[in-house]
Scaffold this motif. Structure first.
Motif, PDB file in Angstrom:
ATOM      1  N   ARG A 279       0.897  -1.176   0.054  1.00 27.52           N
ATOM      2  CA  ARG A 279       0.130  -0.176   0.040  1.00 27.52           C
ATOM      3  C   ARG A 279       1.031   1.386   0.347  1.00 27.52           C
ATOM      4  O   ARG A 279       2.166   1.241   0.599  1.00 27.52           O
ATOM      5  CB  ARG A 279      -0.950   0.077   1.171  1.00 27.52           C
ATOM      6  N   LEU A 280       0.434   2.426  -0.374  1.00 20.95           N
ATOM      7  CA  LEU A 280       1.159   3.520  -0.627  1.00 20.95           C
ATOM      8  C   LEU A 280      -0.230   4.729  -0.420  1.00 20.95           C
ATOM      9  O   LEU A 280      -0.954   4.673  -1.100  1.00 20.95           O
ATOM     10  CB  LEU A 280       1.674   3.898  -1.775  1.00 20.95           C
ATOM     11  N   LEU A 281       0.263   5.747   0.440  1.00 24.32           N
ATOM     12  CA  LEU A 281      -0.471   6.732   0.382  1.00 24.32           C
ATOM     13  C   LEU A 281       0.359   8.121   0.764  1.00 24.32           C
ATOM     14  O   LEU A 281       0.931   8.037   1.884  1.00 24.32           O
ATOM     15  CB  LEU A 281      -1.464   6.887   1.646  1.00 24.32           C
TER      16      LEU A 281
ATOM     17  N   GLY B 122       3.237  10.659   4.401  1.00 23.91           N
ATOM     18  CA  GLY B 122       2.935   9.423   3.799  1.00 23.91           C
ATOM     19  C   GLY B 122       2.838   8.182   4.488  1.00 23.91           C
ATOM     20  O   GLY B 122       3.508   8.130   5.731  1.00 23.91           O
ATOM     21  N   TYR B 123       2.389   7.112   4.217  1.00 26.29           N
ATOM     22  CA  TYR B 123       2.303   5.927   4.659  1.00 26.29           C
ATOM     23  C   TYR B 123       2.735   4.803   3.530  1.00 26.29           C
ATOM     24  O   TYR B 123       2.226   4.783   2.492  1.00 26.29           O
ATOM     25  CB  TYR B 123       0.879   5.568   5.371  1.00 26.29           C
ATOM     26  N   LEU B 124       3.622   3.843   4.074  1.00 27.66           N
ATOM     27  CA  LEU B 124       3.851   2.952   3.001  1.00 27.66           C
ATOM     28  C   LEU B 124       3.833   1.484   3.800  1.00 27.66           C
ATOM     29  O   LEU B 124       4.146   1.382   4.863  1.00 27.66           O
ATOM     30  CB  LEU B 124       5.412   3.100   2.525  1.00 27.66           C
TER      31      LEU B 124
ATOM     32  N   ASP C 126       6.788  -7.491   5.888  1.00 28.25           N
ATOM     33  CA  ASP C 126       5.586  -6.591   5.975  1.00 28.25           C
ATOM     34  C   ASP C 126       5.839  -5.650   6.790  1.00 28.25           C
ATOM     35  O   ASP C 126       5.368  -5.042   7.854  1.00 28.25           O
ATOM     36  CB  ASP C 126       4.684  -7.509   6.849  1.00 28.25           C
ATOM     37  N   TYR C 127       6.542  -4.559   5.958  1.00 26.90           N
ATOM     38  CA  TYR C 127       7.080  -3.248   6.661  1.00 26.90           C
ATOM     39  C   TYR C 127       6.106  -2.289   6.375  1.00 26.90           C
ATOM     40  O   TYR C 127       5.761  -2.150   5.226  1.00 26.90           O
ATOM     41  CB  TYR C 127       8.343  -2.890   5.807  1.00 26.90           C
ATOM     42  N   GLN C 128       5.830  -1.419   7.561  1.00 26.76           N
ATOM     43  CA  GLN C 128       4.818  -0.281   7.657  1.00 26.76           C
ATOM     44  C   GLN C 128       5.577   0.887   8.069  1.00 26.76           C
ATOM     45  O   GLN C 128       6.117   0.834   9.089  1.00 26.76           O
ATOM     46  CB  GLN C 128       3.766  -0.602   8.329  1.00 26.76           C
ATOM     47  N   TYR C 129       5.531   1.972   7.040  1.00 32.52           N
ATOM     48  CA  TYR C 129       6.327   3.071   7.663  1.00 32.52           C
ATOM     49  C   TYR C 129       5.547   4.307   7.185  1.00 32.52           C
ATOM     50  O   TYR C 129       4.739   4.334   6.389  1.00 32.52           O
ATOM     51  CB  TYR C 129       7.422   2.970   6.581  1.00 32.52           C
ATOM     52  N   ARG C 130       5.651   5.385   8.339  1.00 34.32           N
ATOM     53  CA  ARG C 130       4.978   6.468   8.118  1.00 34.32           C
ATOM     54  C   ARG C 130       6.140   7.734   8.497  1.00 34.32           C
ATOM     55  O   ARG C 130       6.967   7.636   9.134  1.00 34.32           O
ATOM     56  CB  ARG C 130       3.855   6.601   9.540  1.00 34.32           C
TER      57      ARG C 130
END
Length: 318
Positions: A272-274, A293-295, A304-308
């Motif tokens: 996902r990307l925002l 942003g959020y990735l 399953d890396y989530q990054y803000r």
């Protein structure tokens, strides 16, 4: 443009088409009244592994030239932390940029040194745009930096990433971009990257774009335990929609995407990307640029890396 997820520079190379377009429009509107510029910068990010990054600094360009070309100094103070561990670093670099041509930066280069945890690294971040024919151009890039995980920073692991892309417009509403890159790590790891992007603008005045993105890389087999996520093969497909809007000098943009990713022989998972961007008009020789942003994608942190992240740049012209 461009390619790690942790760190401002690669995220720009990798994710920045929609936000770059907004910034280019804003830059075209700047009057050539000032002779120098300076301003603070701020960047903050965190992820699902509790790894936190903070960067504060200042840019100083003593001489602005035609079409926003400039040369100056850039200082950054880096702070990293995770579950009770912390690390700080200092970075000083010479930054130069070429003139804008139709709102596009022809070249830019940042070269300097960063010191953290007893390790000192010569850093670099640059790109050069070469027009080939009408509607066709090539871009070459280089990035050299530390790998930003706790173990990698402790060991001083760094990478040098070089490559190039070819952009072609078969139609005014369609842009095709292919990229090849080679990433060399200081721990004898090597990655070969391939990317493709197709962008469609249904109305050139509407500010709406639809994109398809593909990326693939393969790495040296993880024969020993590395200090970062290192699959032997990685692949991602993503569909995105972007929109930018200009009102009274303000430029806003949004980019959203969803897709799938596969790692070696494991089943596919979601990505996902925002991203959001906002640039103020030039008021009193000042401009403020905001990004957030959020990735959710595989990176140095894991599959399953989530990054803000949030980023702010304040430019004051004299």
């Amino acid at each position: 443009m461009s390619m790690t997820i942790r760190g401002r520079r690669f995220s720009v190379l990798f994710m920045g088409l929609g936000l770059h377009a907004a910034g280019a429009i804003a830059a075209d509107a700047e009057p050539p009244a000032s002779t120098m510029a300076a301003g603070p910068t701020f960047f903050a990010a965190n992820d699902n592994e509790h790894f936190n990054t903070r960067r504060t600094g200042v840019d100083f360009f003593p001489s602005l030239q035609a079409q926003d070309a400039a040369t100056g100094l850039r200082y950054r103070h880096h702070e990293f932390s995770q579950d009770g561990w912390s690390r700080s670093g200092e970075q000083l670099a010479l930054a130069a940029r070429g003139p804008l041509a139709a709102g596009i930066r022809t070249w830019q280069l940042e070269a300097g040194a960063m010191s953290q945890g007893g390790h000192t690294l010569l850093t670099a971040d640059g790109s050069y745009l070469l027009p080939i024919a009408k509607g066709t151009s090539a871009e070459f890039f280089i990035n050299r930096d530390f790998v930003e995980t706790r173990t990698a920073l402790d060991r001083g692991i760094h990478f040098t990433f070089v490559g190039g892309s070819l952009e072609h417009q078969p139609h005014p509403k369609v842009t095709l971009i292919g990229t090849l890159g080679y990433q060399d790590f200081s721990d004898d790891n090597h990655r070969r990257h391939a990317r493709f992007r197709a962008v469609f603008q249904p109305d050139l005045d509407l500010g709406l774009t639809f994109q398809y993105r593909f990326r693939h890389y393969d790495s040296t087999p993880n024969e020993t335990r590395r200090g970062y996520f290192n699959p032997e093969r990685y692949q991602e497909n993503m569909l995105l929609a972007g929109w930018r809007y200009r009102y009274s000098g303000w430029v806003g943009s949004v980019l959203a995407g969803a897709g799938t990713q596969s790692i070696a022989e494991t089943p596919s998972g979601p990505s996902r990307l925002l991203e959001f961007g906002l640039s103020s008009p030039l008021a009193g020789q000042q401009r403020l640029d905001l990004r957030a942003g959020y990735l959710r994608t595989a990176s140095f942190g894991g599959p399953d890396y989530q990054y803000r992240y949030v980023q702010a740049n304040w430019v004051i012209r004299f």
